[in-house]
Design an enzyme around this catalytic site. Structure first.
Site, PDB file in Angstrom:
ATOM      1  N   ASP A   1       0.863  -1.181   0.000  1.00 29.60           N
ATOM      2  CA  ASP A   1       0.000   0.000   0.000  1.00 29.60           C
ATOM      3  C   ASP A   1       0.901   1.233   0.000  1.00 29.60           C
ATOM      4  O   ASP A   1       2.126   1.105  -0.082  1.00 29.60           O
ATOM      5  CB  ASP A   1      -0.913  -0.009   1.237  1.00 29.60           C
TER       6      ASP A   1
ATOM      7  N   ASP B   1       1.458   4.756   2.357  1.00 31.40           N
ATOM      8  CA  ASP B   1       1.081   5.364   3.639  1.00 31.40           C
ATOM      9  C   ASP B   1       1.486   6.837   3.692  1.00 31.40           C
ATOM     10  O   ASP B   1       2.620   7.172   3.350  1.00 31.40           O
ATOM     11  CB  ASP B   1       1.790   4.633   4.796  1.00 31.40           C
TER      12      ASP B   1
ATOM     13  N   ASP C   1      -3.229   4.341   2.876  1.00 25.71           N
ATOM     14  CA  ASP C   1      -3.556   4.651   4.274  1.00 25.71           C
ATOM     15  C   ASP C   1      -3.202   6.107   4.556  1.00 25.71           C
ATOM     16  O   ASP C   1      -2.104   6.554   4.210  1.00 25.71           O
ATOM     17  CB  ASP C   1      -2.737   3.781   5.248  1.00 25.71           C
TER      18      ASP C   1
HETATM   19  P1  TTP Z   1       2.128  -1.077   6.733  1.00 26.84           P
HETATM   20  O1  TTP Z   1       1.642  -0.200   5.642  1.00 26.84           O
HETATM   21  O2  TTP Z   1       1.235  -2.214   7.110  1.00 26.84           O
HETATM   22  O3  TTP Z   1       3.542  -1.727   6.401  1.00 26.84           O
HETATM   23  P2  TTP Z   1       4.801  -1.187   5.581  1.00 26.84           P
HETATM   24  O4  TTP Z   1       4.493   0.115   4.942  1.00 26.84           O
HETATM   25  O5  TTP Z   1       5.947  -1.240   6.503  1.00 26.84           O
HETATM   26  O6  TTP Z   1       5.009  -2.317   4.490  1.00 26.84           O
HETATM   27  P3  TTP Z   1       4.244  -2.481   3.091  1.00 26.84           P
HETATM   28  O7  TTP Z   1       5.211  -2.079   2.060  1.00 26.84           O
HETATM   29  O8  TTP Z   1       3.897  -3.937   3.018  1.00 26.84           O
HETATM   30  O9  TTP Z   1       3.027  -1.622   3.111  1.00 26.84           O
HETATM   31  O10 TTP Z   1       2.364  -0.241   8.053  1.00 26.84           O
HETATM   32  C1  TTP Z   1       3.220   0.881   8.122  1.00 26.84           C
HETATM   33  C2  TTP Z   1       3.414   1.301   9.553  1.00 26.84           C
HETATM   34  O11 TTP Z   1       2.262   1.908  10.060  1.00 26.84           O
HETATM   35  C3  TTP Z   1       3.736   0.134  10.468  1.00 26.84           C
HETATM   36  O12 TTP Z   1       4.975   0.395  11.123  1.00 26.84           O
HETATM   37  C4  TTP Z   1       2.648   0.127  11.489  1.00 26.84           C
HETATM   38  C5  TTP Z   1       2.060   1.493  11.390  1.00 26.84           C
HETATM   39  N1  TTP Z   1       0.624   1.584  11.701  1.00 26.84           N
HETATM   40  C6  TTP Z   1       0.264   2.153  12.900  1.00 26.84           C
HETATM   41  O13 TTP Z   1       1.124   2.543  13.686  1.00 26.84           O
HETATM   42  N2  TTP Z   1      -1.067   2.284  13.203  1.00 26.84           N
HETATM   43  C7  TTP Z   1      -2.040   1.845  12.370  1.00 26.84           C
HETATM   44  O14 TTP Z   1      -3.231   1.991  12.685  1.00 26.84           O
HETATM   45  C8  TTP Z   1      -1.647   1.230  11.112  1.00 26.84           C
HETATM   46  C9  TTP Z   1      -2.681   0.719  10.147  1.00 26.84           C
HETATM   47  C10 TTP Z   1      -0.313   1.126  10.830  1.00 26.84           C
HETATM   48 MN    MN Z   2       2.702   0.357   3.821  1.00 29.56          MN
HETATM   49 MN    MN Z   3      -0.345   0.766   5.591  1.00 28.45          MN
END
Ligand code: TTP
Ligand code: MN
Ligand code: MN
Ligand code: MN
Length: 371
Positions: free
Chosen positions: A205, A207, A295
């Site tokens: 995703d 973020d 996100d």
């Molecule tokens: P992710 O998007 O799940 O993981 P990522 O970006 O490290 O890997 P990917 O490439 O697979 O997307 O989560 C990113 C960070 O956000 C992770 O360290 C946890 C944090 N997080 C929170 O702290 N609170 C939340 O509610 C959510 C959904 C994530």
């Molecule tokens: Mn991510």
């Molecule tokens: Mn995420």
């Protein structure tokens, strides 16, 4: 009598937040195997064993060298009998029979398939498996199964959102969000976080943190962004969670607690024309768009540094930051704040560096946090 051994130089720390871990992994053959085992234990509700394998994998990821014999790992933390036995198997036979057994295990495969759907967690997957369901068509044909909105979107866009998001696609999504927030306020602050901030080339995703320089103004920000995206016809799914943040609350004692800021989990429609080099697409797919998971989190600006540190990850890095704070510093850390239990006070921070300083930790760059 034997002379005391000198302390080993550059001893690898048991805490991921005291290790520098880039995206280059010299021990993938081992860490991939450990991840299979970790997930297996997670599905079987053995959290301790799951964590042991995740910790071991995290230590191996940080090494600038490839393990060629198990003797080379004897001074490393977090490696136990079981992890060492798996490494031995792999070094001797090129593969681990224990891992292969799990990979061919019907229950494990089905749970992995079901949890790969957006909105389906281990509990739902387990429930479906217990009803005898083994495939997506089984689930979709089963009478009496009520999919929630998230799961419906998860199935609808399954092909797209199970396909990796590229850096170019992440940039294009960033431009869309940037445009939307600047329609709302000229004081907008937007930062890419998660795996892409750690330098990963692909993610599941994208973020972002979005806020505004005016404290309090962030309260309506996400709702307004969602509204603009909807009017542009770009919103395929949105789940908005309003803030439940309470400034007087102490940071959570749990190592993996979710945060209380306003956030939303989206699926956006991304046009190929906006992406340099084109879309990540399945062969034979000629559509000029794809669905992307996004996100957004929106903290008050005075909590920006804590949110940035918390959402940059990796999950193991975050977990160990909190564990280090508690075990080594008598402090409580989460995505909102840092609390010093000895002084009984909250510590403020405007940058991530401030937080590392408060914790007495060397600064670790985002691209060194791939623990
Ligand atoms: P992710 O998007 O799940 O993981 P990522 O970006 O490290 O890997 P990917 O490439 O697979 O997307 O989560 C990113 C960070 O956000 C992770 O360290 C946890 C944090 N997080 C929170 O702290 N609170 C939340 O509610 C959510 C959904 C994530
Ligand atoms: Mn991510
Ligand atoms: Mn995420
Ligand atoms: Mn299993």
């Amino acid at each position: 009598p034997e002379a005391p051994k000198p302390a080993p130089v550059n001893k690898v720390s048991q805490y991921a937040c005291q290790r520098r871990t880039t995206t280059e992994n010299n021990n993938r053959i081992f860490t991939d195997a450990f991840e299979v085992l970790a997930e297996h234990y997670e599905f079987n509700d053995l959290q301790g064993r799951c964590l042991a394998f995740r910790r071991a994998a995290s230590v191996l990821k940080s090494l600038p060298w490839a393990v060629r014999c198990v003797e080379a790992t004897q001074d490393l933390p977090c490696l136990g009998e079981h992890t060492t036995a798996i490494m031995k198997e792999i070094l001797q036979h090129g593969r681990s029979f224990e891992v292969e057994k799990i990979l061919s295990d019907e229950r494990c495969r089905t749970l992995k398939l079901f949890t790969s759907v957006f909105g389906v967690g281990p509990k739902t997957a387990e429930k479906w498996h217990r009803r005898g369901l083994r495939s997506f068509s089984d689930v979709l044909a089963e009478p009496g199964i009520q999919l929630n909105r998230m799961q419906q979107s998860g199935f609808l866009h399954y092909g797209d959102i199970s396909r990796a998001v590229s850096r170019a696609e992440a940039r294009a999504v960033g431009n869309i969000i940037d445009e939307a927030v600047h329609v709302i306020t000229p004081n907008a602050i937007l930062a890419l976080t998660g795996g892409f901030r750690r330098g990963k080339e692909f993610g599941h995703d994208v973020d972002f943190i979005v806020t505004t320089a005016e404290l309090g103004k962030e309260k309506s920000l996400l709702i307004n962004i969602i509204d603009i995206l909807k009017k542009q016809g770009l919103l395929l799914f949105s789940d908005y969670q309003a803030s439940t943040f309470d400034i007087s609350k102490l940071p959570s004692h749990r190592f993996e607690a979710m945060d209380h800021f306003a956030k939303c989990f989206l699926i956006l429609r991304l046009e190929a024309s906006l992406v340099e080099g084109g879309l990540q697409r399945a062969e034979g797919d000629s559509r000029d768009w794809r669905a992307v998971r996004v996100d957004l989190v929106s903290p008050p600006v005075d909590r920006y540094a804590y949110t940035l540190l918390g959402w940059t990850g990796s999950r193991m890095f975050e977990r160990d930051l909190r564990r280090f704070a508690r075990m080594e510093r008598q402090m409580l850390l989460d995505n909102h704040a840092l609390y010093d239990k000895t002084k009984k006070e909250f510590l403020t921070a405007t940058t991530e560096k401030d937080i590392f300083d408060h914790l007495g930790l060397e600064y670790i760059e985002p691209w060194q946090r791939n623990a």
